[in-house]
Scaffold this active site. Structure first.
Site, PDB file in Angstrom:
ATOM      1  N   ASP A 135       0.810  -1.223   0.000  1.00 45.58           N
ATOM      2  CA  ASP A 135       0.000   0.000   0.000  1.00 45.58           C
ATOM      3  C   ASP A 135       0.843   1.272   0.000  1.00 45.58           C
ATOM      4  OD1 ASP A 135      -2.313  -1.633   0.126  1.00 45.58           O
ATOM      5  OD2 ASP A 135      -1.938  -1.879   2.272  1.00 45.58           O
ATOM      6  N   GLU A 136       1.991   1.192  -0.628  1.00 43.68           N
ATOM      7  CA  GLU A 136       2.858   2.376  -0.746  1.00 43.68           C
ATOM      8  C   GLU A 136       2.412   3.277  -1.895  1.00 43.68           C
ATOM      9  OE1 GLU A 136       4.048  -0.737  -1.095  1.00 43.68           O
ATOM     10  OE2 GLU A 136       5.457  -1.169   0.530  1.00 43.68           O
ATOM     11  N   GLY A 137       1.545   2.762  -2.752  1.00 39.89           N
ATOM     12  CA  GLY A 137       1.154   3.528  -3.933  1.00 39.89           C
ATOM     13  C   GLY A 137       1.863   3.032  -5.187  1.00 39.89           C
ATOM     14  N   LYS A 138       2.165   1.727  -5.193  1.00 39.01           N
ATOM     15  CA  LYS A 138       2.860   1.149  -6.357  1.00 39.01           C
ATOM     16  C   LYS A 138       2.023   1.274  -7.621  1.00 39.01           C
ATOM     17  CE  LYS A 138       3.243  -2.811  -4.224  1.00 39.01           C
ATOM     18  NZ  LYS A 138       2.888  -2.433  -2.855  1.00 39.01           N
ATOM     19  N   GLY A 177      -4.026  -4.933  -3.909  1.00 37.19           N
ATOM     20  CA  GLY A 177      -5.027  -3.956  -4.324  1.00 37.19           C
ATOM     21  C   GLY A 177      -4.303  -2.712  -4.797  1.00 37.19           C
ATOM     22  N   HIS A 178      -4.379  -2.451  -6.094  1.00 33.90           N
ATOM     23  CA  HIS A 178      -3.674  -1.303  -6.649  1.00 33.90           C
ATOM     24  C   HIS A 178      -4.688  -0.318  -7.217  1.00 33.90           C
ATOM     25  CE1 HIS A 178       0.061  -4.063  -7.208  1.00 33.90           C
ATOM     26  NE2 HIS A 178      -0.026  -3.576  -6.004  1.00 33.90           N
ATOM     27  N   GLN A 207       2.324  -6.329  -2.653  1.00 34.82           N
ATOM     28  CA  GLN A 207       2.725  -6.356  -1.242  1.00 34.82           C
ATOM     29  C   GLN A 207       4.006  -5.504  -1.047  1.00 34.82           C
ATOM     30  OE1 GLN A 207       1.780  -9.709  -2.699  1.00 34.82           O
ATOM     31  NE2 GLN A 207      -0.196  -8.890  -2.190  1.00 34.82           N
ATOM     32  N   THR A 258      -9.752  -5.416   1.319  1.00 35.43           N
ATOM     33  CA  THR A 258     -10.597  -5.875   2.430  1.00 35.43           C
ATOM     34  C   THR A 258     -11.410  -4.762   3.087  1.00 35.43           C
ATOM     35  OG1 THR A 258      -8.732  -5.555   3.936  1.00 35.43           O
ATOM     36  CG2 THR A 258      -9.018  -7.756   3.024  1.00 35.43           C
ATOM     37  N   PRO A 317      -9.498  -0.733   8.116  1.00 33.81           N
ATOM     38  CA  PRO A 317      -8.688   0.465   8.362  1.00 33.81           C
ATOM     39  C   PRO A 317      -7.228   0.073   8.539  1.00 33.81           C
ATOM     40  CG  PRO A 317     -10.037  -0.064  10.291  1.00 33.81           C
ATOM     41  CD  PRO A 317     -10.442  -1.004   9.202  1.00 33.81           C
ATOM     42  N   LYS A 339       2.558  10.142  -1.622  1.00 35.37           N
ATOM     43  CA  LYS A 339       1.652  10.748  -0.631  1.00 35.37           C
ATOM     44  C   LYS A 339       2.296  11.862   0.186  1.00 35.37           C
ATOM     45  CE  LYS A 339      -2.127   7.685   0.038  1.00 35.37           C
ATOM     46  NZ  LYS A 339      -2.957   6.986   1.020  1.00 35.37           N
ATOM     47  N   LEU A 340       3.214  12.604  -0.414  1.00 40.51           N
ATOM     48  CA  LEU A 340       3.814  13.719   0.329  1.00 40.51           C
ATOM     49  C   LEU A 340       2.733  14.753   0.678  1.00 40.51           C
ATOM     50  CD1 LEU A 340       6.509  14.786   1.437  1.00 40.51           C
ATOM     51  CD2 LEU A 340       6.755  16.100  -0.670  1.00 40.51           C
ATOM     52  N   ASP A 341       1.701  14.864  -0.183  1.00 38.26           N
ATOM     53  CA  ASP A 341       0.612  15.822   0.060  1.00 38.26           C
ATOM     54  C   ASP A 341      -0.112  15.556   1.382  1.00 38.26           C
ATOM     55  OD1 ASP A 341      -0.096  13.461  -1.563  1.00 38.26           O
ATOM     56  OD2 ASP A 341      -2.164  14.176  -1.318  1.00 38.26           O
ATOM     57  N   GLY A 377      -0.583  13.722  -5.010  1.00 38.29           N
ATOM     58  CA  GLY A 377      -2.037  13.589  -5.106  1.00 38.29           C
ATOM     59  C   GLY A 377      -2.343  12.278  -5.795  1.00 38.29           C
TER      60      GLY A 377
HETATM   61  P1  IMP Z   1      -2.154 -12.821   2.795  1.00 38.08           P
HETATM   62  O1  IMP Z   1      -1.249 -12.294   1.738  1.00 38.08           O
HETATM   63  O2  IMP Z   1      -3.624 -12.654   2.462  1.00 38.08           O
HETATM   64  O3  IMP Z   1      -1.804 -14.208   3.240  1.00 38.08           O
HETATM   65  O4  IMP Z   1      -1.942 -11.904   4.115  1.00 38.08           O
HETATM   66  C1  IMP Z   1      -0.738 -11.927   4.866  1.00 38.08           C
HETATM   67  C2  IMP Z   1      -0.405 -10.535   5.395  1.00 38.08           C
HETATM   68  O5  IMP Z   1      -0.044  -9.697   4.313  1.00 38.08           O
HETATM   69  C3  IMP Z   1      -1.573  -9.840   6.098  1.00 38.08           C
HETATM   70  O6  IMP Z   1      -1.050  -9.018   7.122  1.00 38.08           O
HETATM   71  C4  IMP Z   1      -2.169  -8.965   4.990  1.00 38.08           C
HETATM   72  O7  IMP Z   1      -2.888  -7.874   5.499  1.00 38.08           O
HETATM   73  C5  IMP Z   1      -0.900  -8.550   4.269  1.00 38.08           C
HETATM   74  N1  IMP Z   1      -1.111  -8.218   2.853  1.00 38.08           N
HETATM   75  C6  IMP Z   1      -1.279  -9.078   1.832  1.00 38.08           C
HETATM   76  N2  IMP Z   1      -1.402  -8.417   0.667  1.00 38.08           N
HETATM   77  C7  IMP Z   1      -1.293  -7.126   0.958  1.00 38.08           C
HETATM   78  C8  IMP Z   1      -1.300  -5.937   0.152  1.00 38.08           C
HETATM   79  O8  IMP Z   1      -1.420  -5.960  -1.077  1.00 38.08           O
HETATM   80  N3  IMP Z   1      -1.160  -4.756   0.828  1.00 38.08           N
HETATM   81  C9  IMP Z   1      -0.987  -4.707   2.165  1.00 38.08           C
HETATM   82  N4  IMP Z   1      -0.968  -5.778   2.956  1.00 38.08           N
HETATM   83  C10 IMP Z   1      -1.110  -6.980   2.349  1.00 38.08           C
HETATM   84 MG    MG Z   2      -2.723  -2.106  -1.836  1.00 40.10          MG
END
Ligand code: IMP
Ligand code: MG
Length: 364
Positions: free
Chosen positions: A13-16, A40-41, A178, A260, A263, A290-292, A352
Protein backbone atom coordinates in the site's frame (compact mmCIF):
# COMPACT_ATOMS: atom_id res chain seq x y z
CA UNK A 1 16.42 -4.01 -23.53
CA UNK A 2 15.63 -2.78 -20.05
CA UNK A 3 13.83 -4.53 -17.24
CA UNK A 4 12.56 -1.90 -14.79
CA UNK A 5 11.21 -3.07 -11.47
CA UNK A 6 8.83 -1.31 -9.07
CA UNK A 7 8.73 -2.77 -5.55
CA UNK A 8 7.08 -1.88 -2.26
CA UNK A 9 9.64 -0.78 0.34
CA UNK A 10 7.31 -1.03 3.36
CA UNK A 11 4.23 -3.18 4.18
CA UNK A 12 2.41 -2.81 0.87
CA UNK A 13 0.00 0.00 0.00
CA UNK A 14 2.86 2.38 -0.75
CA UNK A 15 1.15 3.53 -3.93
CA UNK A 16 2.86 1.15 -6.36
CA UNK A 17 -0.18 1.12 -8.65
CA UNK A 18 -0.02 4.83 -9.41
CA UNK A 19 3.77 4.73 -9.86
CA UNK A 20 3.47 1.80 -12.26
CA UNK A 21 0.69 3.62 -14.10
CA UNK A 22 2.96 6.65 -14.47
CA UNK A 23 6.05 4.72 -15.57
CA UNK A 24 4.04 2.48 -17.88
CA UNK A 25 3.87 5.33 -20.38
CA UNK A 26 7.38 4.31 -21.49
CA UNK A 27 6.93 0.53 -21.22
CA UNK A 28 5.87 -2.06 -23.76
CA UNK A 29 4.92 -4.77 -21.29
CA UNK A 30 3.89 -4.69 -17.61
CA UNK A 31 4.29 -7.89 -15.60
CA UNK A 32 3.39 -9.18 -12.15
CA UNK A 33 5.48 -11.91 -10.57
CA UNK A 34 4.00 -12.90 -7.19
CA UNK A 35 0.91 -12.92 -5.03
CA UNK A 36 -2.65 -12.94 -6.26
CA UNK A 37 -5.82 -11.04 -5.48
CA UNK A 38 -4.56 -10.17 -2.00
CA UNK A 39 -3.06 -7.12 -3.74
CA UNK A 40 -5.03 -3.96 -4.32
CA UNK A 41 -3.67 -1.30 -6.65
CA UNK A 42 -5.49 1.94 -7.30
CA UNK A 43 -5.05 4.00 -10.46
CA UNK A 44 -6.84 7.33 -10.84
CA UNK A 45 -6.95 9.04 -14.21
CA UNK A 46 -9.21 11.70 -15.73
CA UNK A 47 -11.68 11.45 -12.86
CA UNK A 48 -11.88 7.67 -13.23
CA UNK A 49 -10.66 5.31 -10.51
CA UNK A 50 -9.56 1.75 -11.25
CA UNK A 51 -8.99 -0.74 -8.46
CA UNK A 52 -6.96 -3.71 -9.63
CA UNK A 53 -6.21 -6.91 -7.77
CA UNK A 54 -4.74 -9.38 -10.25
CA UNK A 55 -4.07 -7.62 -13.55
CA UNK A 56 -1.11 -5.20 -13.57
CA UNK A 57 -1.89 -1.48 -13.51
CA UNK A 58 -0.41 -1.18 -17.02
CA UNK A 59 -3.73 -2.42 -18.44
CA UNK A 60 -5.19 1.06 -17.90
CA UNK A 61 -2.61 2.46 -20.38
CA UNK A 62 -3.39 -0.29 -22.87
CA UNK A 63 -0.07 -2.07 -22.34
CA UNK A 64 0.51 -5.80 -22.76
CA UNK A 65 0.11 -7.30 -19.29
CA UNK A 66 1.67 -10.51 -18.07
CA UNK A 67 0.70 -12.66 -15.09
CA UNK A 68 3.87 -14.53 -14.21
CA UNK A 69 4.48 -18.11 -13.13
CA UNK A 70 5.10 -16.95 -9.56
CA UNK A 71 1.50 -15.85 -9.11
CA UNK A 72 -1.43 -17.71 -7.59
CA UNK A 73 -4.61 -16.93 -9.47
CA UNK A 74 -8.24 -17.15 -8.44
CA UNK A 75 -9.72 -17.61 -11.90
CA UNK A 76 -13.22 -16.62 -10.82
CA UNK A 77 -11.87 -13.32 -9.49
CA UNK A 78 -9.83 -12.89 -12.65
CA UNK A 79 -12.97 -13.29 -14.79
CA UNK A 80 -14.74 -10.71 -12.65
CA UNK A 81 -11.84 -8.29 -12.96
CA UNK A 82 -11.74 -8.71 -16.74
CA UNK A 83 -15.51 -8.15 -17.07
CA UNK A 84 -15.38 -5.15 -14.81
CA UNK A 85 -12.52 -3.52 -16.73
CA UNK A 86 -14.19 -4.25 -20.06
CA UNK A 87 -17.42 -2.66 -18.86
CA UNK A 88 -15.38 0.47 -18.17
CA UNK A 89 -14.00 0.67 -21.67
CA UNK A 90 -10.72 -1.19 -21.26
CA UNK A 91 -10.02 -3.75 -23.90
CA UNK A 92 -8.75 -7.11 -22.65
CA UNK A 93 -8.03 -9.83 -25.15
CA UNK A 94 -5.48 -12.62 -25.42
CA UNK A 95 -3.29 -10.15 -27.27
CA UNK A 96 -2.84 -7.81 -24.30
CA UNK A 97 -3.31 -10.22 -21.37
CA UNK A 98 -0.89 -13.12 -21.24
CA UNK A 99 -0.90 -15.64 -18.42
CA UNK A 100 1.90 -18.03 -17.58
CA UNK A 101 0.90 -21.64 -18.10
CA UNK A 102 2.84 -22.35 -14.90
CA UNK A 103 0.91 -19.97 -12.65
CA UNK A 104 -0.94 -21.85 -9.93
CA UNK A 105 -4.63 -21.60 -9.14
CA UNK A 106 -6.41 -20.71 -5.93
CA UNK A 107 -9.32 -23.06 -5.33
CA UNK A 108 -12.35 -22.43 -3.07
CA UNK A 109 -10.92 -24.86 -0.48
CA UNK A 110 -7.77 -22.72 -0.21
CA UNK A 111 -9.97 -19.81 0.79
CA UNK A 112 -11.82 -22.00 3.28
CA UNK A 113 -8.56 -23.10 4.89
CA UNK A 114 -7.29 -19.50 5.00
CA UNK A 115 -10.46 -18.40 6.80
CA UNK A 116 -10.43 -21.37 9.14
CA UNK A 117 -6.79 -20.83 10.08
CA UNK A 118 -7.58 -17.24 10.96
CA UNK A 119 -10.52 -18.38 13.10
CA UNK A 120 -8.91 -21.35 14.81
CA UNK A 121 -5.20 -20.66 15.09
CA UNK A 122 -3.56 -19.04 18.13
CA UNK A 123 -1.61 -16.92 15.70
CA UNK A 124 -3.86 -14.40 13.96
CA UNK A 125 -2.09 -12.85 11.00
CA UNK A 126 -4.96 -10.82 9.62
CA UNK A 127 -4.60 -12.26 6.13
CA UNK A 128 -6.75 -10.98 3.30
CA UNK A 129 -8.52 -14.39 3.35
CA UNK A 130 -8.00 -14.83 -0.36
CA UNK A 131 -6.49 -18.30 0.01
CA UNK A 132 -2.96 -17.09 -0.77
CA UNK A 133 -1.09 -19.03 1.95
CA UNK A 134 -2.86 -22.37 1.38
CA UNK A 135 -2.41 -22.10 -2.42
CA UNK A 136 1.34 -21.51 -2.02
CA UNK A 137 1.47 -24.31 0.56
CA UNK A 138 0.11 -26.70 -2.09
CA UNK A 139 2.57 -25.38 -4.66
CA UNK A 140 5.60 -25.81 -2.41
CA UNK A 141 4.50 -29.23 -1.20
CA UNK A 142 4.10 -30.26 -4.85
CA UNK A 143 0.38 -30.74 -4.66
CA UNK A 144 -0.51 -27.57 -6.55
CA UNK A 145 -2.34 -27.15 -9.80
CA UNK A 146 -1.37 -25.13 -12.86
CA UNK A 147 -3.93 -22.79 -14.33
CA UNK A 148 -5.73 -25.00 -16.77
CA UNK A 149 -7.59 -25.56 -19.94
CA UNK A 150 -10.39 -23.01 -19.59
CA UNK A 151 -7.83 -20.26 -19.87
CA UNK A 152 -5.96 -21.87 -22.73
CA UNK A 153 -6.44 -18.88 -25.02
CA UNK A 154 -4.50 -16.68 -22.64
CA UNK A 155 -1.77 -19.14 -21.66
CA UNK A 156 1.79 -18.85 -22.79
CA UNK A 157 5.35 -19.64 -21.87
CA UNK A 158 5.70 -16.14 -20.42
CA UNK A 159 9.36 -16.64 -19.50
CA UNK A 160 10.15 -17.27 -23.16
CA UNK A 161 7.99 -14.34 -24.21
CA UNK A 162 9.56 -11.88 -21.73
CA UNK A 163 13.17 -12.84 -22.41
CA UNK A 164 12.59 -12.71 -26.16
CA UNK A 165 10.92 -9.30 -25.82
CA UNK A 166 13.78 -7.95 -23.71
CA UNK A 167 16.25 -9.34 -26.16
CA UNK A 168 14.67 -7.42 -29.03
CA UNK A 169 14.81 -4.16 -27.08
CA UNK A 170 11.34 -3.99 -25.58
CA UNK A 171 10.90 -2.41 -22.15
CA UNK A 172 9.35 -4.56 -19.47
CA UNK A 173 8.06 -2.87 -16.34
CA UNK A 174 7.60 -5.17 -13.37
CA UNK A 175 4.86 -4.38 -10.89
CA UNK A 176 5.54 -5.58 -7.36
CA UNK A 177 2.70 -6.47 -5.04
CA UNK A 178 2.73 -6.36 -1.24
CA UNK A 179 6.00 -4.98 0.19
CA UNK A 180 9.43 -5.83 1.54
CA UNK A 181 8.30 -6.35 5.16
CA UNK A 182 5.65 -8.84 3.95
CA UNK A 183 8.22 -10.99 2.12
CA UNK A 184 8.19 -14.62 3.26
CA UNK A 185 12.00 -14.66 3.67
CA UNK A 186 12.90 -11.07 4.47
CA UNK A 187 9.77 -9.69 6.16
CA UNK A 188 8.45 -9.85 9.73
CA UNK A 189 7.90 -13.62 9.69
CA UNK A 190 5.35 -15.02 10.48
CA UNK A 191 3.44 -11.76 9.89
CA UNK A 192 4.09 -11.93 6.18
CA UNK A 193 2.50 -13.06 2.95
CA UNK A 194 3.46 -16.39 1.41
CA UNK A 195 5.57 -15.18 -1.49
CA UNK A 196 8.85 -13.39 -2.18
CA UNK A 197 7.73 -9.88 -2.98
CA UNK A 198 11.32 -8.54 -2.98
CA UNK A 199 13.77 -8.39 -5.90
CA UNK A 200 14.66 -12.11 -5.95
CA UNK A 201 11.02 -13.00 -6.55
CA UNK A 202 11.10 -11.08 -9.84
CA UNK A 203 13.52 -13.56 -11.39
CA UNK A 204 11.88 -16.73 -10.12
CA UNK A 205 8.35 -15.39 -10.54
CA UNK A 206 8.85 -14.37 -14.18
CA UNK A 207 11.73 -16.53 -15.33
CA UNK A 208 13.58 -13.48 -16.69
CA UNK A 209 17.33 -13.21 -16.74
CA UNK A 210 18.86 -10.77 -14.25
CA UNK A 211 21.19 -9.55 -17.00
CA UNK A 212 18.35 -7.31 -18.24
CA UNK A 213 17.83 -5.53 -14.92
CA UNK A 214 18.00 -1.77 -15.34
CA UNK A 215 16.15 0.36 -12.75
CA UNK A 216 14.93 -0.93 -9.39
CA UNK A 217 12.48 1.60 -8.01
CA UNK A 218 11.50 1.35 -4.37
CA UNK A 219 8.14 2.88 -3.58
CA UNK A 220 8.21 4.58 -0.18
CA UNK A 221 5.17 6.25 1.31
CA UNK A 222 5.96 9.48 3.22
CA UNK A 223 4.55 7.81 6.35
CA UNK A 224 3.96 4.13 7.19
CA UNK A 225 0.89 1.94 7.18
CA UNK A 226 0.38 -1.70 7.92
CA UNK A 227 -2.73 -3.79 7.54
CA UNK A 228 -3.00 -7.03 9.45
CA UNK A 229 -1.08 -8.07 12.55
CA UNK A 230 2.64 -7.83 13.28
CA UNK A 231 5.33 -5.51 14.61
CA UNK A 232 5.09 -1.82 13.79
CA UNK A 233 7.75 0.14 15.70
CA UNK A 234 6.68 3.63 14.64
CA UNK A 235 2.93 3.11 15.05
CA UNK A 236 0.92 6.22 15.97
CA UNK A 237 -1.80 5.91 18.62
CA UNK A 238 -2.90 9.55 18.80
CA UNK A 239 -6.48 9.65 17.47
CA UNK A 240 -6.19 13.06 15.80
CA UNK A 241 -3.04 12.08 13.98
CA UNK A 242 -4.51 8.73 12.94
CA UNK A 243 -7.54 10.55 11.54
CA UNK A 244 -5.32 13.00 9.70
CA UNK A 245 -3.50 10.20 7.89
CA UNK A 246 -6.27 7.67 7.54
CA UNK A 247 -9.20 9.91 6.69
CA UNK A 248 -12.74 8.60 7.05
CA UNK A 249 -12.82 6.50 3.89
CA UNK A 250 -14.69 9.09 1.85
CA UNK A 251 -11.67 10.31 -0.12
CA UNK A 252 -9.52 8.58 -2.66
CA UNK A 253 -6.29 7.63 -0.92
CA UNK A 254 -7.81 7.34 2.56
CA UNK A 255 -6.05 4.51 4.37
CA UNK A 256 -8.49 1.64 4.18
CA UNK A 257 -7.64 -1.67 2.49
CA UNK A 258 -8.40 -1.74 -1.25
CA UNK A 259 -9.01 -5.47 -0.99
CA UNK A 260 -10.60 -5.87 2.43
CA UNK A 261 -11.80 -2.38 3.41
CA UNK A 262 -10.06 -2.75 6.79
CA UNK A 263 -8.69 0.46 8.36
CA UNK A 264 -4.91 0.52 8.06
CA UNK A 265 -2.64 0.99 11.06
CA UNK A 266 -0.71 4.26 10.80
CA UNK A 267 2.88 5.14 11.73
CA UNK A 268 5.67 7.61 11.06
CA UNK A 269 8.20 6.87 8.35
CA UNK A 270 10.77 4.38 9.65
CA UNK A 271 14.05 5.05 7.87
CA UNK A 272 15.79 2.09 9.54
CA UNK A 273 13.13 -0.12 7.99
CA UNK A 274 13.38 1.58 4.57
CA UNK A 275 17.19 1.33 4.69
CA UNK A 276 16.74 -2.39 5.21
CA UNK A 277 14.47 -2.50 2.14
CA UNK A 278 17.19 -0.67 0.16
CA UNK A 279 19.69 -3.31 1.22
CA UNK A 280 17.49 -6.28 0.33
CA UNK A 281 16.33 -4.90 -3.01
CA UNK A 282 19.24 -2.71 -4.13
CA UNK A 283 16.98 0.17 -5.09
CA UNK A 284 18.61 2.40 -7.68
CA UNK A 285 16.01 5.07 -6.95
CA UNK A 286 13.05 5.87 -4.75
CA UNK A 287 9.55 7.02 -5.63
CA UNK A 288 8.18 8.91 -2.63
CA UNK A 289 4.38 8.85 -2.44
CA UNK A 290 1.65 10.75 -0.63
CA UNK A 291 3.81 13.72 0.33
CA UNK A 292 0.61 15.82 0.06
CA UNK A 293 -0.86 13.95 3.04
CA UNK A 294 1.92 15.39 5.23
CA UNK A 295 0.57 18.92 4.61
CA UNK A 296 -1.29 20.52 7.51
CA UNK A 297 0.74 19.00 10.35
CA UNK A 298 2.58 21.30 12.76
CA UNK A 299 5.33 18.72 13.30
CA UNK A 300 6.48 15.70 11.36
CA UNK A 301 8.50 12.81 12.74
CA UNK A 302 10.65 10.19 11.13
CA UNK A 303 12.44 7.42 12.96
CA UNK A 304 16.13 7.00 12.34
CA UNK A 305 18.53 4.82 14.33
CA UNK A 306 15.61 3.84 16.52
CA UNK A 307 14.85 7.39 17.66
CA UNK A 308 12.36 10.03 16.50
CA UNK A 309 13.67 13.03 14.56
CA UNK A 310 11.28 15.99 14.50
CA UNK A 311 10.74 18.31 11.56
CA UNK A 312 8.62 21.42 11.20
CA UNK A 313 5.52 20.74 9.10
CA UNK A 314 3.99 22.91 6.40
CA UNK A 315 0.46 24.18 5.89
CA UNK A 316 0.58 24.83 2.14
CA UNK A 317 -1.38 22.68 -0.27
CA UNK A 318 1.18 20.98 -2.53
CA UNK A 319 -1.14 18.99 -4.78
CA UNK A 320 -0.35 21.18 -7.82
CA UNK A 321 3.45 21.07 -7.44
CA UNK A 322 5.15 20.03 -10.68
CA UNK A 323 8.77 20.71 -9.78
CA UNK A 324 10.77 20.16 -6.62
CA UNK A 325 11.27 23.92 -6.28
CA UNK A 326 7.48 24.35 -6.02
CA UNK A 327 7.54 22.63 -2.62
CA UNK A 328 7.64 24.62 0.63
CA UNK A 329 11.01 24.71 2.40
CA UNK A 330 9.84 22.37 5.18
CA UNK A 331 8.77 19.74 2.65
CA UNK A 332 12.12 20.02 0.83
CA UNK A 333 13.90 19.61 4.15
CA UNK A 334 11.92 16.44 4.88
CA UNK A 335 12.64 14.98 1.44
CA UNK A 336 16.34 15.92 1.58
CA UNK A 337 16.72 14.27 4.97
CA UNK A 338 15.30 11.02 3.56
CA UNK A 339 17.65 11.14 0.56
CA UNK A 340 20.60 11.80 2.87
CA UNK A 341 19.85 8.80 5.06
CA UNK A 342 19.00 6.37 2.27
CA UNK A 343 21.81 7.56 -0.02
CA UNK A 344 19.48 6.80 -2.87
CA UNK A 345 18.00 9.45 -5.16
CA UNK A 346 14.30 10.23 -5.04
CA UNK A 347 13.26 10.51 -8.68
CA UNK A 348 9.48 10.72 -8.37
CA UNK A 349 7.29 12.38 -5.72
CA UNK A 350 3.54 11.91 -5.78
CA UNK A 351 1.50 14.83 -4.47
CA UNK A 352 -2.04 13.59 -5.11
CA UNK A 353 -3.89 10.48 -6.24
CA UNK A 354 -4.32 11.44 -9.91
CA UNK A 355 -1.95 10.48 -12.69
CA UNK A 356 -0.68 14.01 -13.31
CA UNK A 357 -0.09 14.80 -9.64
CA UNK A 358 3.52 13.76 -9.66
CA UNK A 359 6.84 15.58 -9.54
CA UNK A 360 9.15 13.89 -12.00
CA UNK A 361 11.63 16.78 -12.02
CA UNK A 362 13.10 16.16 -8.61
CA UNK A 363 16.29 18.09 -9.45
CA UNK A 364 14.48 21.22 -10.59
P1 IMP B 1 -2.15 -12.82 2.79
O1 IMP B 1 -1.25 -12.29 1.74
O2 IMP B 1 -3.62 -12.65 2.46
O3 IMP B 1 -1.80 -14.21 3.24
O4 IMP B 1 -1.94 -11.90 4.12
C1 IMP B 1 -0.74 -11.93 4.87
C2 IMP B 1 -0.40 -10.53 5.39
O5 IMP B 1 -0.04 -9.70 4.31
C3 IMP B 1 -1.57 -9.84 6.10
O6 IMP B 1 -1.05 -9.02 7.12
C4 IMP B 1 -2.17 -8.96 4.99
O7 IMP B 1 -2.89 -7.87 5.50
C5 IMP B 1 -0.90 -8.55 4.27
N1 IMP B 1 -1.11 -8.22 2.85
C6 IMP B 1 -1.28 -9.08 1.83
N2 IMP B 1 -1.40 -8.42 0.67
C7 IMP B 1 -1.29 -7.13 0.96
C8 IMP B 1 -1.30 -5.94 0.15
O8 IMP B 1 -1.42 -5.96 -1.08
N3 IMP B 1 -1.16 -4.76 0.83
C9 IMP B 1 -0.99 -4.71 2.16
N4 IMP B 1 -0.97 -5.78 2.96
C10 IMP B 1 -1.11 -6.98 2.35
MG1 MG C 1 -2.72 -2.11 -1.84
Amino acid sequence: MPLDVVLGAQWGDEGKGRIVDYLAKDADIVARFAGGDNAGHTVAVDGKVFKLHIIPSGIVRGKICVLGNGMVINTEKLSEEIMNLRSRGISIENTNLIISDRAHVIRPYHIEIDKEEERESDLTLGTTQRGIGPAYTDKISRGGEFIGKLWENYLFDTSDYLNASLNTGKTVLVEGAQGTMLDIDHGDYPYVTSSNCTIGGVFTGLGVSPKYLNRTIGVVKAFSTRIGAGPFDTEIFDEDLINHFRGDGSKLGDEFGTTTGRPRRIGWLDLDQVKYACRINGFTEIALTKLDIMSGLSHIKVYYKGAPVSFPGWMTDITDAKYFHHLPEAAKEYVNFIVGVLKTPITLISVGPYREQIIDHCNE
